[in-house]
Design an enzyme around this catalytic site. Structure first.
Site, mmCIF file in Angstrom:
data_model
loop_
_atom_site.group_PDB
_atom_site.id
_atom_site.type_symbol
_atom_site.label_atom_id
_atom_site.label_comp_id
_atom_site.label_asym_id
_atom_site.label_seq_id
_atom_site.Cartn_x
_atom_site.Cartn_y
_atom_site.Cartn_z
ATOM 1 N N SER A 1 60.761 -17.289 17.780
ATOM 2 C CA SER A 1 61.194 -17.515 16.403
ATOM 3 C C SER A 1 62.330 -16.560 16.032
ATOM 4 O O SER A 1 63.398 -16.611 16.632
ATOM 5 C CB SER A 1 59.992 -17.383 15.463
ATOM 6 N N ASP B 1 58.040 -24.239 16.156
ATOM 7 C CA ASP B 1 58.107 -22.774 16.194
ATOM 8 C C ASP B 1 57.126 -22.203 17.227
ATOM 9 O O ASP B 1 55.940 -22.535 17.232
ATOM 10 C CB ASP B 1 57.780 -22.230 14.807
#
Length: 802
Positions: free
Chosen positions: A77, A226
């Site tokens: 991320s 993610d």
């Protein structure tokens, strides 16, 4: 709304590298040494964490200053963003420069950089709190897009900065400046996915695609979200793929986890943080970290929001200072006798040179027709025979995505396999698209309103859009509909037809909390049907020719005190009347607009020049002691200039506002209609909700100053403002207050100027501004006014004031 608020923590991903100002390269340069047996190899693991990831840059700076090498990087991320750009060849100073860009907040909120946004073709924001996007494909199947943030700008920006690094590494992450891995999540197979090859920008985009905030990114035929869903701290990937002699693990929010299970007493906390705990799985991977040869840095950023990018200095400092306190431990494990390295040199010009004219072709998705391809190319790259730069393409691309229909398209750069020239590829799915917005305004006066908007678009050889909105409230009701066709020619233009119904009931605009003021029993109906032709005159401006038919009416009821000539006594008389104005109007206006908000702007500039001719017919009916009926033709013209701009200073922002108007307009039978059809200056937020005589005239010069001081963030500020209004013609109330008395004076006579003052505390929330304003007008019954307001206080346009 708490859930929505916490969803926004993921928009962090939208920005680090999408700005247009660039940091200077590090001056102390040397080639980064290849790993060999002469020293230990070091791996750096960077966790996710939203805006907290700014601290990663501070960590890297300390390692560089102390000569600690970074031979491998794995990240998730936000850690994938910082680590991926560093692995591609960008320096820590250049990454910090991206973060510090003044337009940073615009990117993190999912908006186009105001400096790049096109005014022509842009759909103005209404009073909606939330939008729903629905697509109808060729078979009329319905699909709903639940994502909050559109990634069209993000995809372009990441690809522009990373596609050369991917190509130079032959799409093998082991061949980057620093070998690199990032983590995505396949939620369909419920597992973490390690990405080690392909286009670097797509890998990073997948690692940061927070569910429900961004759409998934397709990598190697897998739809990835993610990486923090399943592996927010990829120490295991570092050791499995690279097995370095030493690992430095950087965990953001290391202490930001539950100390105990949230039972019933913690219901509210769970409701507001559920997505946070799904995506940011900040576990301590004890089985993967060997503290005898690894270093664990639990950076203390728990008190900071993952969605707030404004405390850049604080987060950089925390990362830098915390790592500095651990540098002795790092040096000890690395080895005091181990060789040190200098910070790696900058490859910025080789990686990203946005002014170089090297891109000759824009490639479009195959499901577009010839005319649709021509439309997109004419917008993005009008001159197809000449090579162009990334900056020039960005201008056309932003013009395209300024329109809601194209706001979720995908774009990426790549090298053609035959001629090895860089190209831009744009994916557009030509579906029919419906956008629905719901919102409104809540206020301490009875001027609140519910709001709904709809927009349906069909893309053929032109972009055809039907737009409508409706307001419903006790004070204001309105309906607007417009059908627009946009054409992408050498000079982009659009033609449209619109219909507007406005209803203003000033008798209902009473106070709900504070002391009631005298009210005006006036119902104003303002209606228009007409055509527009709009032309792009530059990135920030457009020229509009308009013409149509207006049909307006003022109804009023008022108790008048009339003196009896024989008894010399005042007699109350109920006056009931109405006045209609119907006719044609034609005009031309030029506008330039870069303001960042409709109601409480703090940045940008607005400038407008307009000219209009009205060919009207009046009808007047009134019952006093007897019926009075009149009708006559009325023609007049108006000329206007409006200006508003905000200048950032060291301690505050200074705003300047000006409005000049000139017309040969003459008074009507009654004061309400005489004022309603004249031009007006609206100095304060709530000025349109009052029918104040003082700020209306056919000829005036008005302006004001505003001082804006940001408090804790860009979203929270205090504003002080003052305005003055100087006119050469006034309509005053005589012995019979419904009929106007015309008072004319010289332009140089500045006596009896009107003014307005206000002080406001403003918080820009996701659904619109929340404000507390104390207002003062130099008008009886309006000397001291207090207004609470939530949402965008917005009205459809009045064509008589355009």
């Amino acid at each position: 709304m708490k859930l929505i608020k916490h969803l926004f923590f993921c928009i962090f991903l939208f920005t680090l590298f999408t700005s247009n100002s660039y940091c200077q390269s590090v001056t102390d340069e040397s080639a980064f040494p290849e790993n060999n047996k002469k020293r230990k190899s070091v791996g750096l693991v960077l966790s996710g964490g939203g805006a907290k990831g700014i601290a990663h840059v501070g960590v890297i700076k300390v390692l560089e200053e102390n000569g600690i090498p970074i031979d491998y990087i794995t990240g998730t991320s936000m850690g994938a963003i910082v680590g991926g750009f560093y692995a591609a060849g960008y320096t820590s100073g250049e990454i910090e420069g991206f973060i510090r860009d003044p337009d940073f907040q615009a990117w993190v909120s999912g908006q186009i950089d105001p400096d790049d946004e096109f005014y022509f073709g842009r759909q103005e924001r209404g009073a909606e709190w939330i939008n729903f996007n629905i697509e109808l494909d060729s078979n009329y199947s319905v699909s709903w897009d639940p994502t909050i943030i559109k990634d069209a700008s993000l995809n372009f920006a990441f690809s522009a900065r990373l596609y050369k690094a991917s190509y130079d590494a032959n799409f093998n992450f082991d061949s980057l400046s620093i070998p690199f891995r990032c983590i995505g999540s396949d939620i369909f197979e419920r597992k973490a996915v390690t990405i080690k090859e392909g286009q670097l920008e797509r890998a990073i985009r997948a690692s940061m695609a927070v569910p429900l905030v961004f759409k998934p990114v397709k990598v190697n035929d897998k739809y990835l979200y993610d990486g923090g869903v399943y592996n927010n701290l990829p120490v295991d990937v570092m050791k499995r793929d690279f097995n370095p002699d030493m690992v430095i693990v950087v965990n953001l929010g290391a202490n930001d986890m539950l100390e105990e299970y949230p039972y019933d007493k913690d219901d509210e906390m769970v409701k507001g943080n559920v997505l946070r705990y799904i995506v940011m799985n900040n576990t301590y991977p004890e089985e993967d970290i060997d503290l005898s040869k690894d270093v664990y840095l639990g950076v203390p950023v728990d008190e900071y929001s993952a969605a707030d990018f404004t405390p850049v200095d604080s987060l950089l400092t925390i990362g830098y200072d915390f790592t500095s306190t651990k540098i002795d431990e790092i040096n000890k494990i690395y080895g005091e006798d181990q060789p040190r390295v200098k910070p790696k040199g900058s490859n910025f010009n080789e990686l990203f040179n946005p002014k170089t004219k090297e891109i000759s072709f824009v490639e479009l998705s195959e499901d577009l027709s010839f005319n649709q391809r021509l439309f997109v190319r004419n917008i993005v790259k009008p001159n197809r025979r000449k090579k162009t730069s990334i900056n020039e393409l960005l201008g056309g691309y932003n013009m395209l995505i300024s329109n809601n229909y194209f706001s979720d398209i995908d774009a990426y750069f790549y090298y053609d396999s035959l001629d090895l020239d860089p190209r831009l590829h744009i994916d557009v799915t030509p579906n029919k698209k419906l956008r629905v917005g719901v919102g409104g305004n809540i206020a301490s006066r009875n001027i609140g309103q519910a709001y709904i908007s709809g927009q349906f678009s069909i893309f053929t050889q032109s972009l055809n859009t039907f737009k409508m909105n409706a307001f419903a409230g006790a004070f204001y009701n309105s309906f607007s509909a417009e059908l627009e066709s946009m054409f992408a020619k050498q000079l982009p233009f659009s033609v449209s037809g619109e219909f507007i119904l406005n209803r203003w009931n000033y008798a209902n605009a009473q106070e709900l909390i504070f002391e009631q003021k005298d009210k005006l029993n006036l119902l104003r109906r303002d209606n228009y049907a007409g055509l527009n032709a709009c032309f792009a005159t530059g990135r920030k401006s457009k020229l509009t020719a308009f013409g149509g038919y207006t049909f307006n009416e003022d109804k009023y009821e008022q108790i008048l005190i009339i003196t009896d000539s024989t008894s010399d006594q005042g007699i109350p008389v109920d006056l009931i009347g109405n006045e209609k104005l119907n006719g044609w109007l034609f005009g031309l206006k030029w506008e330039s607009n870069t303001l960042n908000s409709k109601t409480f702007p703090t940045k940008g500039r607005y400038f407008k020049l307009s000219a209009k001719q009205i060919l009207g017919h009046n009808k007047f009916n009134m019952t006093l002691t007897s019926a009075i009926n009149q009708d006559w033709n009325r023609d007049w013209y108006t000329l206007q200039a409006q200006y508003e701009q905000y200048f950032p200073m060291k301690l505050f922002t200074l705003g300047i506002k000006g409005h000049a108007a000139y017309s040969n307009y003459t008074e009507s039978i009654t004061i309400p209609t005489s004022l309603a059809n004249a031009m007006a200056y609206y100095p304060l937020l709530d000025s349109k909700s009052y029918f104040i005589d003082a700020f209306r005239s056919p000829r005036f010069l008005a302006g004001g100053l505003k001082i804006i001081r940001h408090l804790w963030s860009e979203s929270f500020n205090i504003q002080l403002e003052g305005h003055a209004f100087h006119s050469t013609v006034k309509y005053e109330r005589g012995d019979t207050p419904i009929f106007p008395v015309v008072v004319e004076k010289s332009f140089w006579d500045f006596s009896n100027m009107d003014y307005a003052l206000a002080g406001s505390i403003v918080y820009e929330s996701p659904i619109g501004p929340f404000s507390l304003s104390v207002n003062h007008y130099n008008v009886e019954d309006h000397n001291f006014m207090v207004l609470f307001n939530l949402g965008i206080l917005l009205y459809n346009k009045k064509m008589m004031e355009e």
